[in-house]
Design a protein around this motif. Structure first.
Motif, short mmCIF file in Angstrom:
data_model
loop_
_atom_site.label_atom_id
_atom_site.label_comp_id
_atom_site.label_asym_id
_atom_site.label_seq_id
_atom_site.Cartn_x
_atom_site.Cartn_y
_atom_site.Cartn_z
N VAL A 1 -5.84 5.40 3.06
CA VAL A 1 -5.11 6.03 1.96
C VAL A 1 -4.19 7.13 2.49
N ASP B 1 0.83 -1.21 0.00
CA ASP B 1 0.00 0.00 0.00
C ASP B 1 0.87 1.26 0.00
N SER C 1 -6.98 9.73 -5.19
CA SER C 1 -7.80 8.51 -5.14
C SER C 1 -9.28 8.79 -5.37
N THR D 1 4.98 6.90 3.30
CA THR D 1 6.09 7.08 2.36
C THR D 1 7.28 7.78 3.01
N ALA E 1 -1.24 5.49 4.29
CA ALA E 1 -0.26 4.97 3.33
C ALA E 1 0.58 6.11 2.75
N GLY E 2 -0.07 7.25 2.49
CA GLY E 2 0.68 8.41 2.01
C GLY E 2 1.71 8.88 3.02
N ALA F 1 -2.22 11.82 -1.71
CA ALA F 1 -2.65 10.44 -1.97
C ALA F 1 -4.17 10.34 -1.96
N LYS F 2 -4.80 11.00 -1.00
CA LYS F 2 -6.26 10.94 -0.91
C LYS F 2 -6.91 11.66 -2.09
N GLN G 1 2.19 6.96 -6.71
CA GLN G 1 1.13 7.89 -7.09
C GLN G 1 1.48 9.34 -6.80
N ARG H 1 1.82 14.64 1.81
CA ARG H 1 1.84 13.29 1.24
C ARG H 1 0.47 12.62 1.34
N ALA I 1 1.32 4.14 -2.89
CA ALA I 1 1.15 5.56 -2.60
C ALA I 1 2.36 6.36 -3.06
#
Length: 319
Positions: free
Chosen positions: A148, A6, A61, A155, A151-152, A57-58, A13, A53, A10
């Motif tokens: 989400v 995951d 998505s 990173t 997960a961002g 990511a959100k 992305q 971050r 992220a």
């Protein structure tokens, strides 16, 4: 539970939208603490904190309908800044709800980015208003209760594991726990032998109280550190921290402000007390683990003004 896949997804992305921040050895902090120290400088991130971050990511998505509806978030400062700036960059309308205790400069930056700002008397009221706005059709971008977003934030840990030399202990600030949960998930996958420590300030103890109670509980908020002041953690962040983190330490506001001054003097970076709290916590860690420690610090943000820090320094007699 958020997995390394995951977090890697992220990272792919959000690449190109956020900064891969420096991971550097700090001779000044190493001399100050007496052990090798490596710093992950998230205060150099776009919008001044790691929050860019998870927000990016959100936003990436979202479905077309969710983007069209617009997004809403609650924030004590940095999450709101991140959402406002990144939403503007991605052409999404944003509303940010903030308590009146949020730093004035943070509110100003959110407005300058083009987001609508709504102020409430306290953080509890901010969360309540956001719930109503979500029910009215806006898309919620929660600061920490979202896989989400976590997960961002994770990173940060992925990059830390890739870029840092051998570490024994990593310290991460805690508000609602999204950063700590994500970083811990990444580091446990990449550096399973590491000890990972969360750090809170007194009066913003949502995670340590949850760990003591066996699950999320509401907590009274009195810390000056608004960016760590969540009224409770979520089951999602609690589950990650309880499974992956060695311990959550708590330090006084005064020592967090002192830590910001020490970061300026010894690390040559201007960090907010949400990052300054890592230094008094690092001293606690060293008392526990003894010699041979090699510390990693996630310097999470730098969105406090010089005036803010000087006023806090006067208040606590640090000047």
């Amino acid at each position: 539970m958020i997995g390394i896949t995951d977090i890697e997804t992220a990272a792919e992305q959000i690449a190109g939208h956020v900064v891969r921040t420096p991971t550097v050895p700090s001779p000044g902090l190493s001399s100050l603490l007496g052990v090798p120290v490596t710093a992950k400088l998230e205060l150099l991130q776009r919008t001044g904190s790691f929050k860019a971050r998870g927000a990016t990511a959100k936003l990436l998505s979202l479905s077309g309908a969710e983007r069209a509806a617009g997004v809403v978030a609650v924030s004590g400062g940095n999450h709101g800044i991140a959402l406002a700036v990144m939403a503007a960059a991605l052409d999404v309308k944003a509303t940010v709800v903030m308590p009146r205790s949020a730093p004035a400069r943070s509110v100003e930056i959110v407005r300058e980015a083009g987001a609508s700002v709504q102020l409430t008397d306290d953080m509890d009221g901010a969360f309540s208003l956001v719930a109503r706005l979500r029910d009215e059709g806006l898309t919620l971008v929660h600061p920490f209760d979202d896989p989400v977003v976590i997960a961002g934030q994770g990173t940060v840990g992925l990059e830390f594991a890739q870029d840092a030399d051998d570490l024994t202990d990593v310290l991460v600030s805690v508000g609602g726990g999204g950063l700590l949960a994500g970083v811990a998930a990444a580091l446990r996958a990449r550096r399973p032998g590491l000890r990972i420590w969360g750090v809170e300030t007194e009066g913003a103890e949502a995670m340590s109280r949850a760990l003591a109670a066996g699950g999320p509980v509401p907590v009274p908020l009195s810390s000056i550190v608004s960016t760590l002041s969540a009224p409770s953690v979520s089951p999602l962040t609690y589950d990650h921290v309880s499974a992956l983190v060695t311990e959550v330490l708590v330090v006084p506001d005064r020592e967090a402000v002192r830590g910001s001054l020490e970061l300026a003097d010894h690390a040559k970076v201007w960090a907010e007390p949400a990052a300054g709290c890592l230094l008094p916590a690092a001293r606690q860690v060293l008392e526990r683990v003894g010699e041979g420690a090699r510390l990693g610090l996630v310097v999470c943000g730098g969105n406090a003004t010089t005036g803010d820090v000087l006023a806090w320094s006067e208040r606590f007699g640090l000047r």
